[in-house]
Design an enzyme around this catalytic site. Structure first.
Site, PDB file in Angstrom:
ATOM      1  N   LYS A   1       1.245  -1.318   0.211  1.00 16.24           N
ATOM      2  CA  LYS A   1       0.106  -0.174  -0.191  1.00 16.24           C
ATOM      3  C   LYS A   1       1.127   0.757   0.135  1.00 16.24           C
ATOM      4  CE  LYS A   1      -1.187  -0.017   4.506  1.00 16.24           C
ATOM      5  NZ  LYS A   1      -0.403   1.593   5.321  1.00 16.24           N
ATOM      6  N   THR A   2       1.825   0.767   0.614  1.00  9.72           N
ATOM      7  CA  THR A   2       2.652   2.350   0.381  1.00  9.72           C
ATOM      8  C   THR A   2       3.616   2.708  -0.622  1.00  9.72           C
ATOM      9  OG1 THR A   2       3.796   1.763   2.824  1.00  9.72           O
ATOM     10  CG2 THR A   2       4.431   4.029   1.518  1.00  9.72           C
TER      11      THR A   2
ATOM     12  N   GLU B   1      -4.173   4.219   6.076  1.00 11.16           N
ATOM     13  CA  GLU B   1      -4.466   4.004   6.896  1.00 11.16           C
ATOM     14  C   GLU B   1      -5.379   4.582   7.357  1.00 11.16           C
ATOM     15  OE1 GLU B   1      -3.198   1.653   8.855  1.00 11.16           O
ATOM     16  OE2 GLU B   1      -0.744   2.260   8.748  1.00 11.16           O
TER      17      GLU B   1
ATOM     18  N   GLN C   1      -7.121  -3.849  10.009  1.00 12.55           N
ATOM     19  CA  GLN C   1      -6.042  -3.337  10.274  1.00 12.55           C
ATOM     20  C   GLN C   1      -6.977  -2.494  11.580  1.00 12.55           C
ATOM     21  OE1 GLN C   1      -2.116  -3.423   9.017  1.00 12.55           O
ATOM     22  NE2 GLN C   1      -3.458  -3.819   7.117  1.00 12.55           N
TER      23      GLN C   1
END
Length: 792
Positions: free
Chosen positions: A40-41, A237, A269
């Site tokens: 994702k980053t 996030e 998460q």
DNA sequence: GGCTGCGTACAGGGC
DNA sequence: GTACGCAGCC
């Protein structure tokens, strides 16, 4: 052109299809549902790089928001790698940090001097940020001043006020029933508390977001300025955003305008519900932003299949989640390892021993290993064991350095330098170092200030007007006022943080007073203050370097800004914040950045701090009901999955498991000291949810599910154990140092005096067994008592 | 006014 | 086990 095309391929070549889709997504809202370890980053950073390189978006038009400082820092580093110095023009920061900067700019803006936003009255650009400790002090004072019924603990009121702020509600917007006595107490305290904050020219963490929302709502001109500037907003996030953060996003990127808002997250998460995060933000995003595209990243590049299977076995028990399942083309990998230990000390020793073992095998370096725990209180015994076993480690706690008393004193002085109205800081240091201003004097000063409606600093300007003070007290107070006043004047002129810190240390004699004390401890504290000065110097250097980098880009290659936006502010958000203020901002919001780089060291951290990281080998300690899942979640409702608190613990477990690339160790202790008493906790229910074959244990039973609670029986000793579940191998090895059990022949051990050796034979069991050890060389065979042996 | 020692309450995570 | 508040003494 060919070159550019090649470079574009370069930017995309190692991405899978959904990742590419997210990177190349054109305009309009996008939700990227990204499982753990799905890159994702990488997607966020590549997208930003792509926007700048191939879509001609000015870096200063891009706002990338993360949740933690660690994440922001890592993202910035990766973007510097991809974009070079241009990356310094991007705004990459946490919600709190960017909100704070925007607030300061607005308060400074001459067009906004009379901003007419009631919530901001009393604030100047030099406002200070109060932390939890300051907050609690202020709550106590607010309770007194509002004369509320003391039916609630200050801490509980603070928690409730934080909750209101996270929900984007000001005191007047609180929904309180007239018969709700506690609600009334909270509301009255909240009112008084806000008043005290504004009087001190201070904000708390919640205010940073809440006040910005208030400002943007009431000042369309300011709102428009930032809406125009930030054409692209990316949020990492996203599952951890709370309502006030979501509101901020909706203000900056109004849903009806189909904004370029890219949110990335994983509902599995979401682990910050306790501080007001709402999973609904991610679950309902497609509804709130009509036309939003949804991309799912489900391929995991991090973990071996066994680890993914274990993580999935735990998380699938949560009922409310978005359908998705991670897959991997990596091999099955090693089994999970379960470590059963007698108590938390044995656990810590066993973890240290295993770390040694992994390191000796040579495949995993110290820096590739991490030890996680549920609560910070567990870290101490782990640290001790690491030190004893000579395992190099870094405690990733965020801000230990800035939490030391002497450093906090120094910071309090600095905050007074920029903002003498800060009563909490003044009270902290009014008699540090001791200058004869005792409780009585302070009390009279506070009374006088309250009656006159001025700050403590202002009140101390004319101490002779304070009733009841003798001449000595008056003299000391005016001396103190002169000190603060002189420091304040210095801060107005200072061009960098370090000279201000230097001047402060000189005038306050903080270092000397510690040195005169002469104890070892006071010398360490003096050393810490010098280190504090060093931190300021480093801060100045970094700031200068960033300024140079930012000024050298965009000179020649800048495309014209459309004329209607000619007055658009494209400077970095930090641009005109004075150095000392910026340094204080970093201390308040970022903490101790250096503590986190741990080359060649094992990382010790909470499970929360682990999010976003990955390691070859992961140890999760304290796998016991009551520790993890945390005791607060145990009695959370009768529902099948144990309630929302339990669901969050389960997600936390999922986060912990999925940090591991190759080896996952889960560890528990049969008893442990908690709150100063010995507790016998049953094994964590999460362990029972993991299929046994993943542990490589077929015929033997895992610890039973918590309902049977076999380990809660008092006074049960591991050595007496002859019935029920056991895993021999780990038992015997775990026992080293605390004694021995099982067959230990051939085991490598260490003795403080004789060094490394190998066990030849053993006589008896437990800590007092007599063991024959071959220490080799000059020492040879020795008979030693088992409790003096350490893991080899 | 300042210091020491005792007792109580406490520790869930982080910006 | 630790942190803070308070009482009592110097």
């Amino acid at each position: 052109m060919a070159l550019a095309l090649n470079a574009e391929n370069e930017l995309l070549k190692d991405l899978n299809e959904p990742q590419k889709e997210a990177v190349l997504h054109g305009d309009g809202p996008l939700l990227v549902l990204s499982g753990a370890g799905s890159g994702k980053t990488r997607v966020i950073t590549r997208r930003v790089a792509h926007l700048v390189r191939f879509r001609g978006v000015f870096p200063w038009r891009i706002l990338a928001v993360t949740f933690t400082n660690k994440a922001a820092r890592e993202m910035r580093e990766r973007l510097v790698q991809l974009l070079g110095p241009q990356a310094h023009e991007l705004v990459v920061s946490t919600f709190h940090s960017s909100s704070s900067m925007i607030l300061r700019r607005a308060l400074k803006d001459p067009k906004l001097v009379d901003h007419k936003v009631a919530e901001l009255m009393g604030l100047t650009p030099s406002f200070v940020i109060y932390d939890d400790g300051d907050q609690l002090q202020l709550i106590k004072r607010a309770m007194r001043e509002a004369r509320v019924d003391p039916i609630m603990q200050p801490r509980e009121i603070l928690h409730r006020i934080d909750g209101e702020k996270n929900a984007a509600r000001l005191p007047d917007q609180m929904v309180v029933d007239v018969d709700d006595a506690r609600g009334v107490v909270v509301q009255k305290t909240y009112h008084a508390y806000q008043k005290l904050l504004r009087a001190a020219n201070a904000v708390d963490f919640g205010d940073l977001l809440l006040l910005l929302v208030a400002l943007l709502r009431q000042r369309p001109d300011v709102l428009e300025q930032y809406q125009k500037r930030f054409r692209h907003i990316l949020v990492d996030e996203f599952q951890d955003t709370n309502p006030v953060q979501y509101e901020l996003l909706r203000l900056l990127a109004p849903p009806e305008r189909r904004p370029n808002l890219v949110v990335v997250g994983d509902d599995d998460q979401s682990i910050y519900r306790w501080r007001g995060a709402s999973v609904d933000n991610i679950l309902d995003f497609p509804e709130h932003f009509p036309g939003a595209r949804v991309v799912k990243l489900e391929q995991n590049y991090r973990s071996d299949q066994n680890i993914l299977d274990a993580a999935h076995a735990v998380i699938r028990r949560n009922s409310r989640r978005m359908p998705k399942k991670l897959w991997s083309d990596r091999p099955k990998g090693d089994n999970l390892t379960l470590l059963l230990n007698r108590d938390e000390r044995a656990e810590a020793q066993e973890v240290a021993r295993r770390i040694h073992g992994l390191q000796r095998e040579g495949f995993i370096k110290y820096s590739g290993m991490a030890v996680f725990y549920r609560t910070n209180a567990q870290s101490r015994v782990l640290e001790e064991a690491m030190r004893l076993a000579r395992v190099p480690y870094t405690l990733v706690s965020g801000r230990s350095f800035y939490d030391r008393a002497e450093v906090r004193d120094a910071a309090a002085y600095l905050r007074l330098m920029v903002n003498p109205r800060s009563d909490a800081d003044l009270l902290r240091i009014i008699n540090t170092p001791a200058r004869g201003i005792g409780d009585t004097t302070v009390e009279r000063l506070v009374d006088f200030a309250n009656q006159s409606g001025v700050s403590l600093y202002e009140a101390s300007a004319a101490p002779e007007r304070i009733a009841g003070l003798n001449t000595a007290a008056v003299r000391r107070l005016s001396g103190f006022h002169a000190l603060v006043s002189s420091l304040h004047a210095f801060a107005q002129e200072s061009q960098d943080a370090a000279s201000a810190v230097d001047q402060m240390l000189k005038e306050t004699h903080l270092v000397e007073s510690l040195q005169t004390e002469g104890s070892d401890e006071s010398m360490t504290r003096a050393e810490n203050l010098r280190e504090f000065l060093g931190a300021a110097q480093e801060f100045d250097l970094n700031r200068a370097a960033a300024a140079v980098a930012a000024s050298t880009v965009g000179d020649g290659d800048a495309a014209p800004v459309p004329p209607e936006e000619a007055d658009l502010d494209m400077s970095p958000l930090t641009a005109d914040i004075p150095p000392l203020n910026a340094f204080l901002e970093q201390i308040s919001l970022v903490g101790d950045a250096d503590a986190e780089v741990g080359e060649g060291r094992v990382a010790l951290m909470t499970l929360h701090a682990a999010k976003g990281l990955e390691f070859d080998a992961v140890f999760i300690t304290g796998m016991e009901d009551g520790v993890f899942p945390h005791s607060r979640a145990l009695h959370g409702g009768e529902s099948e999955d144990g309630g929302e608190e339990m669901a969050e613990e389960r997600r936390l477990c999922y986060v912990g498991f999925t940090r591991a690339r190759r080896r996952l160790f889960v560890s528990l202790a049969q008893c442990r000291s908690l709150f100063g008493e010995l507790r016998y906790n049953p094994p964590s229910r999460f362990l029972a949810e993991v299929p046994q074959e993943l542990f490589g244990i077929a015929e033997q039973e895992l610890p039973p599910a918590p309902k049977e609670a076999p380990f809660t029986k008092k006074k049960r000793n591991w050595a007496d154990e002859d019935d029920g579940p056991r895993v021999d191998r780990t038992y015997s090895q775990a026992a080293e140092g605390e004694g021995i059990g099982g067959d230990v022949r051939g085991m490598r051990v260490r003795h403080e005096q004789f060094g490394m050796g190998r066990i030849i034979s053993a006589d008896g069991q437990g800590p007092n067994a007599k063991v024959t050890v071959d220490f080799g060389g000059q020492v040879g065979l020795k008979r030693v008592i088992a409790r003096f042996l350490l893991p080899g």
